[in-house]
Design a protein around this motif. Structure first.
Motif, PDB file in Angstrom:
ATOM      1  N   UNK A   1      -4.502  -4.623  15.661  1.00 11.94           N
ATOM      2  CA  UNK A   1      -4.955  -4.556  14.259  1.00 11.94           C
ATOM      3  C   UNK A   1      -3.803  -4.137  13.353  1.00 11.94           C
ATOM      4  N   UNK A   2      -3.073  -3.121  13.834  1.00 11.46           N
ATOM      5  CA  UNK A   2      -1.906  -2.697  13.052  1.00 11.46           C
ATOM      6  C   UNK A   2      -0.880  -3.822  12.995  1.00 11.46           C
ATOM      7  N   UNK A   3      -0.780  -4.578  14.099  1.00 16.83           N
ATOM      8  CA  UNK A   3       0.178  -5.677  14.134  1.00 16.83           C
ATOM      9  C   UNK A   3      -0.209  -6.771  13.153  1.00 16.83           C
ATOM     10  N   UNK A   4      -1.514  -6.832  12.835  1.00 15.76           N
ATOM     11  CA  UNK A   4      -1.974  -7.872  11.906  1.00 15.76           C
ATOM     12  C   UNK A   4      -1.876  -7.410  10.455  1.00 15.76           C
ATOM     13  N   UNK A   5      -1.169  -6.317  10.253  1.00 15.71           N
ATOM     14  CA  UNK A   5      -0.947  -5.846   8.896  1.00 15.71           C
ATOM     15  C   UNK A   5      -2.173  -5.217   8.273  1.00 15.71           C
ATOM     16  N   UNK A   6      -3.174  -4.873   9.135  1.00 16.78           N
ATOM     17  CA  UNK A   6      -4.353  -4.226   8.575  1.00 16.78           C
ATOM     18  C   UNK A   6      -4.025  -2.756   8.368  1.00 16.78           C
ATOM     19  N   UNK A   7      -4.296  -2.285   7.198  1.00 25.36           N
ATOM     20  CA  UNK A   7      -3.905  -0.926   6.852  1.00 25.36           C
ATOM     21  C   UNK A   7      -4.928   0.071   7.390  1.00 25.36           C
ATOM     22  N   UNK A   8      -4.511   0.869   8.364  1.00 25.55           N
ATOM     23  CA  UNK A   8      -5.449   1.792   8.996  1.00 25.55           C
ATOM     24  C   UNK A   8      -5.228   3.232   8.550  1.00 25.55           C
ATOM     25  N   UNK A   9      -4.278   3.446   7.667  1.00 31.08           N
ATOM     26  CA  UNK A   9      -4.010   4.826   7.261  1.00 31.08           C
ATOM     27  C   UNK A   9      -4.937   5.213   6.107  1.00 31.08           C
ATOM     28  N   UNK A  10      -5.492   6.408   6.210  1.00 37.42           N
ATOM     29  CA  UNK A  10      -6.436   6.816   5.165  1.00 37.42           C
ATOM     30  C   UNK A  10      -5.685   7.044   3.855  1.00 37.42           C
ATOM     31  N   UNK A 169      12.322  -9.071   9.476  1.00 37.23           N
ATOM     32  CA  UNK A 169      11.624 -10.046  10.328  1.00 37.23           C
ATOM     33  C   UNK A 169      10.643 -10.796   9.429  1.00 37.23           C
ATOM     34  N   UNK A 170      10.709 -12.145   9.485  1.00 37.82           N
ATOM     35  CA  UNK A 170       9.896 -12.949   8.565  1.00 37.82           C
ATOM     36  C   UNK A 170       8.415 -12.672   8.762  1.00 37.82           C
ATOM     37  N   UNK A 171       7.967 -12.633  10.035  1.00 38.48           N
ATOM     38  CA  UNK A 171       6.558 -12.336  10.316  1.00 38.48           C
ATOM     39  C   UNK A 171       6.442 -11.620  11.648  1.00 38.48           C
ATOM     40  N   UNK A 172       5.612 -10.586  11.699  1.00 35.72           N
ATOM     41  CA  UNK A 172       5.438  -9.819  12.944  1.00 35.72           C
ATOM     42  C   UNK A 172       6.569  -8.822  13.120  1.00 35.72           C
ATOM     43  N   UNK A 173       6.608  -8.201  14.327  1.00 34.25           N
ATOM     44  CA  UNK A 173       7.740  -7.349  14.679  1.00 34.25           C
ATOM     45  C   UNK A 173       7.688  -5.931  14.157  1.00 34.25           C
ATOM     46  N   UNK A 174       6.545  -5.499  13.622  1.00 27.66           N
ATOM     47  CA  UNK A 174       6.479  -4.115  13.122  1.00 27.66           C
ATOM     48  C   UNK A 174       6.515  -3.128  14.292  1.00 27.66           C
ATOM     49  N   UNK A 179      -2.137   5.613  17.273  1.00 23.29           N
ATOM     50  CA  UNK A 179      -2.977   6.791  17.058  1.00 23.29           C
ATOM     51  C   UNK A 179      -2.821   7.342  15.653  1.00 23.29           C
ATOM     52  N   UNK A 180      -1.839   6.881  14.930  1.00 28.95           N
ATOM     53  CA  UNK A 180      -1.601   7.404  13.579  1.00 28.95           C
ATOM     54  C   UNK A 180      -1.972   6.397  12.504  1.00 28.95           C
ATOM     55  N   UNK A 181      -2.145   5.143  12.897  1.00 31.33           N
ATOM     56  CA  UNK A 181      -2.393   4.099  11.901  1.00 31.33           C
ATOM     57  C   UNK A 181      -1.146   3.770  11.105  1.00 31.33           C
ATOM     58  N   UNK A 182       0.011   3.995  11.709  1.00 32.03           N
ATOM     59  CA  UNK A 182       1.275   3.744  10.999  1.00 32.03           C
ATOM     60  C   UNK A 182       1.878   2.430  11.470  1.00 32.03           C
ATOM     61  N   UNK A 183       2.310   1.595  10.531  1.00 28.74           N
ATOM     62  CA  UNK A 183       3.042   0.363  10.864  1.00 28.74           C
ATOM     63  C   UNK A 183       4.325   0.352  10.043  1.00 28.74           C
ATOM     64  N   UNK A 210       4.577   1.044  19.633  1.00 26.61           N
ATOM     65  CA  UNK A 210       4.787  -0.287  20.206  1.00 26.61           C
ATOM     66  C   UNK A 210       5.574  -1.135  19.226  1.00 26.61           C
ATOM     67  N   UNK A 211       6.224  -2.166  19.768  1.00 27.76           N
ATOM     68  CA  UNK A 211       6.855  -3.177  18.907  1.00 27.76           C
ATOM     69  C   UNK A 211       5.944  -4.402  18.930  1.00 27.76           C
ATOM     70  N   UNK A 212       5.394  -4.764  17.780  1.00 25.22           N
ATOM     71  CA  UNK A 212       4.491  -5.922  17.698  1.00 25.22           C
ATOM     72  C   UNK A 212       5.261  -7.209  17.995  1.00 25.22           C
ATOM     73  N   UNK A 213       4.557  -8.224  18.516  1.00 28.40           N
ATOM     74  CA  UNK A 213       5.231  -9.501  18.785  1.00 28.40           C
ATOM     75  C   UNK A 213       5.873 -10.073  17.523  1.00 28.40           C
TER      76      UNK A 213
END
Ligand SMILES: O=C(O)CCC(=O)C(=O)O
Ligand SMILES: [Fe+2]
Length: 249
Positions: A1-10, A169-174, A179-183, A210-213
């Motif tokens: 989810x974080x890799x998909x750029x969904x913002x999980x931080x409150x 990185x043009x797309x992905x790779x964050x 556990x923190x919701x940080x990308x 993690x390093x996103x694809x």
């Protein structure tokens, strides 16, 4: 989810994050040219330093690493041996400080950013991810049961990580901290810094990352891992904060 750029931080957290110029307690090296510091998270503290690796330095580092890049390995926690793993797909190479002044300067800059010594740090690890390249969630520190990890180095555990982005990185790779919701989106010239250990020396499980694809383009980073030995007066231990590790990978 974080890799998909969904913002999980409150919003409570993200609205408190600040950026500033800092001379890290009046470090003489930073009085004229302070660092651009940006908070990415508070607890554990994750800091981004902007524009700390210059384009010409990045070119040198890439040029040195390119002929030596080999499929990246991970350490088997039981035996301490290095091996290939599907959960880490990238190519990597190690550069020594005496090989080029640029590599030595990177280590000096890491000292200025962190206030820690790089005497006991590992060599500079350069990593290149192609499309699909990734690194699944992991800790940079050796956990209690990983008794053989870093044993041969004799410098203790990995107290802190400094991760330099050497490309956009043009797309992905964050770089994501589930556990923190940080990308953290790679930005060429930026470094991300965090402590992997509590002041007690116990591993901070919240630093799992993690390093996103990579989806488009190619991603270049380099890592400097700082170790516990030699930091006794720079980051004093605090046995009170004796938080135990409870979960595993
Ligand atoms: O490439 C990244 O974004 C993170 C890499 C990483 O976590 C590592 O090499 O340990
Ligand atoms: Fe890592």
């Amino acid at each position: 989810m974080l890799c998909r750029n969904e913002n999980l931080m409150s919003i409570q957290i993200s609205s408190q994050l600040r950026c500033r110029y800092t001379n890290n307690n009046r470090n003489p090296l930073l009085l004229i040219a302070p660092l651009k510091e940006e908070e990415a998270f508070f607890s554990p503290r994750i800091i981004l330093y902007r524009d700390v690796l210059y384009d010409n330095e990045i070119e040198v580092i890439k040029r040195m690493a390119q002929p030596r890049l080999k499929r990246a390995t991970v350490q088997n926690y039981k035996t301490g041996e290095l091996e290939f793993a599907d959960y880490r797909i990238s190519k990597s190479a190690w550069l020594k400080e005496h090989e080029d002044v640029v590599v030595a300067n990177v280590a000096k800059r890491v000292e200025v950013m962190t206030g820690l010594t790089t005497e006991t740090a590992e060599e500079l690890q350069v990593v290149n991810y192609g499309v699909g390249g990734h690194y699944d969630p992991h800790y940079d520190f050796a956990r209690t049961e990983e008794i053989n990890a870093f044993k041969s180095l004799g410098t203790g555990n990995r107290i802190a990580t400094v991760l330099f982005y050497m490309s956009d990185v043009a797309q992905g790779g964050a770089t994501v901290f589930p556990w923190l919701g940080v990308a953290l989106q790679p930005v060429k010239g930026t470094a991300a810094v965090w402590f992997n250990l509590y002041p007690s020396g116990n591993g901070d499980l919240r630093t799992r990352h993690a390093a996103c694809p990579v989806l488009q383009g190619s991603k270049w980073v380099c890592n400097k891992w700082l170790h516990e030995a030699g930091q006794e007066f720079r980051r004093p231990c605090d046995p009170k904060e004796n938080i135990q590790e409870t979960t595993s990978r």
